[in-house]
Structure formats: C-alpha cells, structure tokens
Write a protein that holds these residues in place. Sequence first.
Motif, short mmCIF file in Angstrom:
data_model
loop_
_atom_site.label_atom_id
_atom_site.label_comp_id
_atom_site.label_asym_id
_atom_site.label_seq_id
_atom_site.Cartn_x
_atom_site.Cartn_y
_atom_site.Cartn_z
N TYR A 67 27.17 14.89 23.75
CA TYR A 67 28.62 14.88 23.78
C TYR A 67 29.17 16.00 24.65
CZ TYR A 67 28.83 18.97 20.67
OH TYR A 67 28.71 20.24 20.16
N ILE A 68 30.43 15.78 25.07
CA ILE A 68 31.24 16.86 25.59
C ILE A 68 32.55 16.85 24.80
CG2 ILE A 68 30.27 17.00 27.93
CD1 ILE A 68 32.51 15.21 28.94
N LYS A 69 33.02 18.02 24.45
CA LYS A 69 34.28 18.14 23.69
C LYS A 69 35.28 18.87 24.58
CE LYS A 69 36.28 20.29 19.55
NZ LYS A 69 36.03 21.18 18.40
N GLY A 70 36.52 18.38 24.58
CA GLY A 70 37.53 19.04 25.41
C GLY A 70 38.76 18.19 25.58
N ASN A 71 39.40 18.33 26.74
CA ASN A 71 40.68 17.67 26.98
C ASN A 71 40.67 16.84 28.26
OD1 ASN A 71 41.40 20.59 25.68
ND2 ASN A 71 42.69 18.98 24.84
N PHE A 72 41.27 15.66 28.15
CA PHE A 72 41.49 14.81 29.32
C PHE A 72 42.54 15.48 30.22
CE2 PHE A 72 44.49 11.49 30.91
CZ PHE A 72 43.69 10.99 31.93
N ARG A 73 42.25 15.53 31.52
CA ARG A 73 43.19 16.16 32.44
C ARG A 73 43.97 15.13 33.27
NH1 ARG A 73 44.19 19.49 29.72
NH2 ARG A 73 43.47 21.63 29.66
N ARG A 74 43.26 14.22 33.94
CA ARG A 74 43.96 13.21 34.73
C ARG A 74 43.00 12.08 35.08
NH1 ARG A 74 42.91 13.77 40.31
NH2 ARG A 74 41.80 15.69 40.83
N ALA A 75 43.57 10.93 35.43
CA ALA A 75 42.77 9.78 35.86
C ALA A 75 42.72 9.74 37.38
CB ALA A 75 43.36 8.49 35.32
N ILE A 76 41.53 9.53 37.92
CA ILE A 76 41.36 9.30 39.36
C ILE A 76 41.54 7.81 39.66
CG2 ILE A 76 39.74 9.45 41.30
CD1 ILE A 76 38.37 11.74 39.76
N PHE A 77 41.03 6.99 38.72
CA PHE A 77 41.13 5.54 38.85
C PHE A 77 41.19 4.94 37.45
CE2 PHE A 77 38.89 1.50 38.42
CZ PHE A 77 39.61 0.69 39.28
N SER A 78 42.02 3.91 37.29
CA SER A 78 42.03 3.19 36.01
C SER A 78 42.30 1.73 36.30
CB SER A 78 43.08 3.75 35.06
OG SER A 78 44.37 3.66 35.63
N SER A 79 41.62 0.84 35.57
CA SER A 79 41.80 -0.61 35.77
C SER A 79 42.54 -1.19 34.58
CB SER A 79 40.43 -1.29 35.89
OG SER A 79 39.81 -1.38 34.62
N ASP A 80 43.01 -2.43 34.77
CA ASP A 80 43.74 -3.07 33.67
C ASP A 80 42.82 -3.47 32.52
OD1 ASP A 80 42.39 -5.07 34.93
OD2 ASP A 80 44.13 -6.34 35.33
N LYS A 81 41.50 -3.32 32.72
CA LYS A 81 40.56 -3.60 31.64
C LYS A 81 40.21 -2.36 30.83
CE LYS A 81 40.02 -7.90 32.87
NZ LYS A 81 40.54 -9.00 32.06
#
Length: 750
Positions: free
Chosen positions: A6-20
């Motif tokens: 695992y890694i624990k922490g915080n989401f910073r930003r999306a580089i790419f995201s799809s509708d799925k």
Amino acid sequence: MEEKKYIKGNFRRAIFSSDKGYVIGIFKVKETNVEVLKEYTGKTITFTGYFHDLNEDDTYFFYGEELEHPKYGLQFQVSEYERIKPEDKDGIVEFLASDLFKGIGEKLAIKIVEVLGEDTLERILEDPNSLMLVPKLSSKKAKQIYDTLTKYEESHKTIVYLTELGFSMKDALLVYNKYKSNAIGMVEHNVYLLIDDIEEITFLKVDSIAREMHIEEDNESRVKACILYTMKELTYKNGDTYLTLEEIYDMTLRFLKVDLSEDLFREYLNELVVEEKVVNEEERYYLEEVFESEKQILNKIKILLQKRKEKPKKLDELLEALEKNSGISYNDKQKEAIEKALTNNLLIITGGPGTGKTTIIKAIVDLYQRLHNLNTEELTRELALLAPTGRASKRMSEATQFTATTIHRFLKWNKENNRFGIDEYNKDNSKLIIIDEVSMIDLPLFDHLLRGLTDNIKLILVGDYNQLPSVGPGQLLKDFIESEVIDTVHLDLLYRQDENSYITTLAGEIRDDNLSENFRETRSDYTFLECNNYSIRENLKKLSKQIVDKGYDYKRVQVMAPMYAGVNGIDNLNKELQDVFNPPDESKRELKVGDIIFRENDKVLQLVNMPDENIFNGDIGIITRIMFANTSKSGKNEIYVDYDGNLVKYIPKDFNKMKHGFIISIHKSQGSEFEIVVMPVSSSYKRMLYRKLIYTGITRAKRKLILLGESDAFSYSVHHEEEKMRKTDFCSKLKKELYIFAKNEENKIV
C-alpha cells in the motif's frame, strides 16, 4: 497471510481520466510498506487505476503493485482503495470546508465541529437534525450538508459491497456509474440484467457472483443469459453466422448442468426473440447484432451498385504512360482490374500468390492521383489503404510507397470502451478505399467499416478466398464472390516464378484440388523431405541447424505448424528449436517464466493487441535485452523486445502476452510473408489437416518453401475440405436481394 502492498496519502491531481473511471494521477505519499517506494515518503508518485471519486482533501490507502512503465517511469498500479475519514477536529473542519461541500466555508465548518465534536460526521449521518444545534445554520444548508455526506458515503459503501461480492474495482465502478444509488437494488433484484446494460460485464463474471448470492441454477434469468452466452461462444468459436436450435440447446444444457426440457428451452429462446436479442429466420437462429450486420452490409452494397459508373477520361492513355514509365507490362486481366477499379464503385480483385495483386494496387493508386491531379497531401485526404492486421498493412505500405493502416486504427478504435470514433455519426471522407487481405475480415468488422464510410466512395476489395477465413463470424470474401453480385476480376497468371520455381504452381494445384506427383521433386524454391511422424522432431532440428550453418538469418526463416499440442506440436517444438536457433551462451541472459526460458536473441510472438506500444497480435520480435530485478530501476525482471525498430519493455505482468516464435501456427502467419518457410506435415496433425490451412501455410513463403514429413499426410490435407463448413446464409441473401439488380446495373457505364 502476506500483507497487501500500500501507499497512504493524498490525491493531488489527475493527469488523465476516462468516463469509465480509469485515472492516471499524482499522489502524495505519507506512508508505505513498499521498500522501493519509501524514498517517495513526503513526495509524489504517479498512480493508475479505476476509481469512483477522488478528492484532494481526503486521505486514502491505495493497495496494489509498483511497476516501472517504459515511458513514464515508476508508478503505483492500484487494484483497490480505501478512503479514510478525517478523525481529528482539524481534519473534519478541513473536510467540511472543502469543495465537496459547496457554500460551507471554514468559519461555519469550525462552528459545526465545535458543537458536534470529534464524531461530527457520524452524528450527522445518524441524525440530520443534529445540525440544527449549530447556531444560525439554516435548515436548507443543513439538508445540503446531510445530502452531500450521505451521497459521499453511499458511493463508497456501494463500491465496497460490489467488490466484496466479487466484482473487480473496474467492474464495480461500471455498475455504480450505471445505476448510482440503485446499484445494490439492481444487483439483488436480478444480477443477470447487468449483462444487457453494461457491455463490459460478462456472463461468466455475473454467474460466479450469482453463485455467491445463492441464486438457483434453473433460475429463468440465468437460463436466458446462458442461452445468449452459448450463442456468442458458438458464433465466435466456429465462425457461424446462424445456429440451429439443437446445437444451442445441447451446449446450453452442458453449461447449465440442470435438467431443462426442450419445450421450456424453446419457450425461453422465443422470449429472447420477442426481446429482439435473437432473430429466428426459418429456424436459423442469429444473434441480433450479427443479423443486423448482414442487413447493413446488404444495404450499403446496394447503394454502391446503384450509383452510376463512370470511366475516367484519358484512363487508357494514362495507363499506357504508366506502363512505359514503370517498365511494367500489365496483362489483360491486370488491365481489366485497374480499369474497373477506377470505373466501378465496388470491385473485388482476387487471385493467389504471385498473381500481381499488390502490383495492381500500386497502379490504381498512381493512376488515381494522376487522373485527379492530386498532390501528396490531397491524395492522403482522398485515399485510404487498409488491411486487417498490422503486418498486412505494413506490406501494403512497402508495395505502394503510400501509408496503409489497420482497419481498427482507421476507424479510431478505442480499446478501453471498445468503440469506434469513425461510425455512422462521424463518417470518414475518403473517396477511394482499397482493402487487402479481405478473407481475414469478419462480418461485424466489415459492417463497422461500411457504417463509417460515405456513399461517395469507390471500394476495392482485394484478397484470396482460398486462404483461411476470418476468426470471427462469416466468410465475407467467399460469399461475395460466389454470389456473383459484385463485379470480380480473377487474376490467374503467375509472376513469381521461373522455370525451376514451384511454390505458386503448388499453390494453384492445392487450390484446385489437383495435386500432381511432382510435389516430391526438389526445385530451386521448394523441397519436400520425406520422414515419418516419429522422426519429424529430429529432422526438423537437423534441417534448422543446416539453415543456421549456411548463414541464413533466422529472423528471415519461419517454421510453422497446424497444432500446438503433441510431440510435433508448436509448444514442444519451440523448446527444441530454441536450442538450435538460439542456444544457451554465457553472454546471453536468461529468464524462466513458468516452464518457458526466455533468452536474449530469442524470437518471440506477440499474442494480444497492445496499441499503446504499437504492437499487435501476431507481431514477431527479437529479445534484445533481459534485466534482472536486482539491477533494474523497477525492481522487477524486465524483457526488452525489438519489433522492427520498435523497442518494447515487458514486466512480469506482461510476460504472458508473448511466447516463443521460432515456430508459429499457420493461423498466426496469415497476412504475413517470409523469405523462407519450413512446415512439417504429419499424420499426427490429422484433425487439423485440410486444404485451406495448408494453402495458407505454403503461400506465406516468398522465396523458399521446405516441407518435411509424410507425403501421404500432405496429399490427404490437399484433398480434405475443412472439417466443419461455416453455417452462413449470407451468399443466398446476396443473390436473392441483389443478383437481378446487380446484373441490370452491370453494363451501365458512362
């Protein structure tokens, strides 16, 4: 039990995201149990995976595997994730003041937490009226906070529920995004409905989950879903376009393992007909989408046949000039093909190896450009050269000196959602379409292609229908030609031969089922080495060693066989031939994967499409380098494969996407040509020995063909038709609906 990485922490930003729900993003690591990632503590790392929602103010556990991407470096591939609720007062204040809760600023968030304490979130969820204890908080704002928090919790709980049932994170997201708050209700009401509503959810996945839910084996929804699954399996396994009731019934019972009367089965099947999922045409049962593909293809052909044919002015003059400039003298059949290609709106050009099909394609391209006075840029806009495989399109490009591409790439196929960017709503504007190796194209793909083309086109289909048919349903080229509704030019004059040449002659004899005794004689481009079934392996090794000793580049030599299993099967012979073509050496690194040893300089065969890497099923490459986990940046074993200058890196999860390619199946060779082909022919392959398979194999040879084995087995294969003829009624439909029409239009040329 081994602790999950695992890694624990915080989401910073999306580089790419799809509708799925697929996301590539940046994650700030606070904590990890992965040794190689500990240097990232307090820093960011790229991650990939499927997610419902990611909020910058939330803390997460991401579970998965670290990997080294060949282009983007070290990443963390997430298989599941867990959102951690803020637990201290400061965290709750930050959470309530985040963008998730519109209109709630930091001051109001502090007031809420001061009143409700460290269990603020639980108290709100248990009793929304608790918010009314906060001074000056309106009931409208209180409801907004409660609704947002409820939705936030609901989505997470739903996805957890679905993954606990057995859905993957990807599938759980598909289900949630389809049904939202109704997802759990839909699953519990009728889990089999998911198959209809979500294309990516398979019957096998749903059926395994249904067992966990203790759904009865003779449940009506299960039986109907299984009928459709069975029909798809039979259609795509056998290449049939329609099925009989008996075979669907037998196969369905075999899978269901329940007693089901034929009357009840027929009742369920008729319900599927009423629901328009199955078409019954005179007791021939079609999957609705296959039936619709046939109908759409028929309609498009009718449109093209109906259009006026116009012979271009100066065509004869320009063709004569082309002959002089290129130093080529076209025979009458070739001239006929070239003239009709530029006159007709729809034409088939067919012929065996060495009859000049690629020469004609190049002539058509050259003349089209001259007739319309097009520069290169204009020609690129108007012309599309297509083929069903990457290797076939590459050969087409080399022959014409013009860019060719696969049909999937031309149609802008999106692997993730299995959709085409070019379709009936977004058509391509090309005016001349030439498609090679049409025998390999199945019914659904051809339908998709025609949907994406305007009616203002000239369509030229090129191929040899004596080769193996498509993997998918149908036998398009054969049905087109035998229906006689589409003008067809048959090329029969051989060009690839001198007085000692035999490959093309042999191909013709096989095609016509007229094998002479000459096939045992040695020629400059052909040899038959007689040996029995039990000595094929040793003789093949001996022959391969002679090829190596004579200095032939093993990359230009391709051994192929009909079957994978058995002593003389592909899997066993690949191990034997590896020791001949690429024996062990201290200078070559090796890596054992299961029972396969990959070695530097090995020839390998790609098994699946990897469009992001520009490699496709059937591509052949050479292992140039192996990196061990203790020296690689990723900390994993790595294999680097060179596909004609395209270097691709494989890590352990990708190792099953390739296998040795010293010997490959004849099916995998289709669409390719090799300088030298070596092919064992043995009675041990008997169930796979039939005319089209052998014909396809020998026509892959460009300069030299070597057969070894039993001459009786070879004779048997030539005289033996396919074990199972495809069930397709498309040829008769073409005749019935278009024959008279086609004949009436045949001579209407302006």
